[in-house]
Enzyme design. Structure first.
Site, short mmCIF file in Angstrom:
data_model
loop_
_atom_site.label_atom_id
_atom_site.label_comp_id
_atom_site.label_asym_id
_atom_site.label_seq_id
_atom_site.Cartn_x
_atom_site.Cartn_y
_atom_site.Cartn_z
N GLY A 1 0.79 -1.21 0.00
CA GLY A 1 0.00 0.00 0.00
C GLY A 1 0.83 1.27 0.00
O GLY A 1 0.47 2.26 -0.64
N ASN B 1 -7.55 3.92 9.15
CA ASN B 1 -6.90 2.76 9.75
C ASN B 1 -6.96 2.76 11.28
O ASN B 1 -6.86 1.71 11.90
CB ASN B 1 -5.44 2.68 9.30
CG ASN B 1 -4.69 3.98 9.49
OD1 ASN B 1 -5.11 5.03 9.00
ND2 ASN B 1 -3.58 3.93 10.20
N GLN C 1 -7.40 -0.41 4.26
CA GLN C 1 -8.22 -0.95 5.35
C GLN C 1 -9.61 -1.38 4.88
O GLN C 1 -10.24 -2.23 5.51
CB GLN C 1 -8.36 0.08 6.47
CG GLN C 1 -7.08 0.39 7.20
CD GLN C 1 -6.54 -0.78 8.01
OE1 GLN C 1 -7.28 -1.66 8.41
NE2 GLN C 1 -5.24 -0.79 8.24
N SER D 1 -3.39 -3.50 -0.09
CA SER D 1 -2.25 -4.29 0.36
C SER D 1 -2.70 -5.68 0.76
O SER D 1 -3.76 -5.85 1.38
CB SER D 1 -1.60 -3.58 1.56
OG SER D 1 -0.43 -4.25 1.97
N HIS E 1 -1.45 -7.97 2.94
CA HIS E 1 -1.34 -8.50 4.29
C HIS E 1 -2.46 -8.04 5.23
O HIS E 1 -2.54 -8.49 6.36
CB HIS E 1 0.04 -8.19 4.90
CG HIS E 1 0.23 -6.78 5.34
ND1 HIS E 1 0.22 -6.41 6.65
CD2 HIS E 1 0.47 -5.65 4.64
CE1 HIS E 1 0.44 -5.11 6.75
NE2 HIS E 1 0.60 -4.63 5.53
N THR F 1 11.29 -7.50 -11.45
CA THR F 1 10.77 -8.86 -11.66
C THR F 1 9.56 -9.10 -10.77
O THR F 1 9.57 -8.79 -9.58
CB THR F 1 11.87 -9.89 -11.34
OG1 THR F 1 12.99 -9.65 -12.20
CG2 THR F 1 11.36 -11.31 -11.56
N CYS G 1 2.18 1.62 12.07
CA CYS G 1 3.30 2.33 11.47
C CYS G 1 3.86 3.40 12.38
O CYS G 1 4.94 3.92 12.15
CB CYS G 1 2.87 2.95 10.15
SG CYS G 1 2.14 1.77 9.02
#
Length: 394
Positions: free
Chosen positions: A71, A151, A179, A199, A201, A237, A325
């Site tokens: 994200g 969040n 979120q 994102s 996860h 990649t 974070c």
């Protein structure tokens, strides 16, 4: 002692089905998707099919999905990419004071390079004022970036209405939906979203993978330069295992979606109602109903959030004092301060966020332990003692 994990807004465990889907791409299917031989083309097909799965979940077209490392990269790319590609039109960006730091710090970076940023206020529930948003638009405005759902406090913004305002004024609209994905149904076309970040996860997928949805035909400068991967727009990649895992997680999170949301909402409301009923001088942060189904953020007066977290952890309960974070910071949450909370109340806030594995029995355990912990902390607080004395004197 049972370990109760209630910090799913920070990260989530990878589902077994997701891991099973990923494993072959670490071992036998190890080819580089950009190569021409058979074992590489197997991986190219896996990437293409994953892109299709994700696009379908968002109401997007397959060629509008671009894979990123998560994200934060997607937010940076959306904002810096628009700023650079459209600087001939203008240099003005509109966002809010409660965005994730991936957005706020990107905007602050652009301010150092000649861009103008308007940071919208929010009300005590964390909602922006649509009239204020529209009034902030100038001839030089090129982008509006408003997160889908916060969040920390879980408040959901009126995304479709924001998108309509942006479209009316010919301004691009980006939303950080990290979120929101898996918690609400999203349709980028119906909601007039030009750019969207997510994102893996946060939805029981792997870390290190995300996407940026870029509406077809939108001009956006590249953030990462190098090879011709992602149709020349994002070099590097491809993280094939991560991409496959993200797609599987997206597929699973929207399977039996209504039943999942009903369960999460029930757990959330039971916890909120129970804590507010049993802990004096406690307050819910964020809108009561226009909030994520898995989010409960409570401010408790006369206690310190970090100490409360440690005591909960000693009882086997994992929660958060805000964004993962910023958990290393001693500063109060910028989100809670934007709601108008004084520093001492912002410091005493705690966030519980549910996942599919949580149960009513776990909520009952939190409702048993949390009031005991708060009471014990307040007994050691001179501020609380002074407050009670002042109350008695009245």
């Amino acid at each position: 002692m049972e370990h109760i994990y209630l910090d799913n807004a920070a990260t989530t465990p990878v589902k077994p089905e997701v891991l099973d889907a990923m494993i072959p791409y670490f071992t036998q299917n190890f080819g580089n998707p950009s190569s021409v031989y058979k074992i590489a083309q197997i991986n190219k097909k896996a990437v293409d099919e994953s892109r299709e799965t994700i696009a379908k979940a968002l109401g997007a077209q397959t060629n509008e999905i671009f894979f990123t490392s998560g994200g934060t990269e997607a937010d940076n790319w959306a904002i810096k990419g628009i700023a650079e590609a459209h600087k001939a039109k203008g240099n003005h960006i509109i966002t809010t004071k409660i965005e994730h730091h991936a957005v706020l710090h990107t905007c602050e970076f652009l301010e150092k390079h000649g861009y103008e940023v308007t940071y919208l206020d929010v009300n005590e529930d964390g909602l922006i004022d649509l009239n204020e948003l529209e009034s902030a638009i100038k001839d030089t405005t090129i982008l509006i970036s408003v997160m889908y759902a916060n969040n920390e406090i879980g408040t959901i913004q009126p995304i479709a209405e924001i998108g309509a305002i942006a479209k009316k004024h010919n301004v691009y609209f980006h939303t950080d939906a990290v979120q929101a994905v898996g918690q609400v149904k999203i349709d980028v076309k119906e909601q007039n979203i030009d750019l969207l970040s997510l994102s893996g996860h946060k939805i029981n997928g792997p870390k290190g993978i995300g996407i940026l949805y870029i509406r077809r035909g939108l001009k956006l400068e590249n953030l990462i330069h190098g090879g011709a991967q992602e149709r020349g727009r994002r070099a590097g990649t491809e993280n094939v295992a991560g991409i496959v895992g993200l797609a599987k997680a997206m597929e699973l999170t929207y399977t039996n979606f209504d039943a999942k949301i009903e369960k999460l909402t029930k757990l959330r409301d039971k916890l909120i109602d129970g804590l507010l009923a049993t802990i004096p001088y406690a307050k819910l942060n964020g809108h009561r109903t226009m909030r994520l189904p898995n989010n409960a953020n409570i401010s408790v007066e006369f206690v310190e959030g970090e100490s409360l977290l440690l005591l909960l952890d000693m009882n086997g309960i994992a929660a958060s004092s805000g964004s993962a974070c910023t958990s290393g910071s001693l500063d109060p949450s910028h989100v809670l301060l934007a709601l108008g909370l004084p520093h001492e109340k912002a410091h005493g806030s705690i966030r519980f966020t549910f996942g599919e594995m949580n149960t009513e029995e776990q909520v009952d355990f939190v409702l048993e332990k949390m009031p005991q912990i708060v009471d014990r902390m307040r007994q050691m607080s001179p501020l609380y003692e002074d407050f009670l004395k002042q109350k008695q004197d009245k």
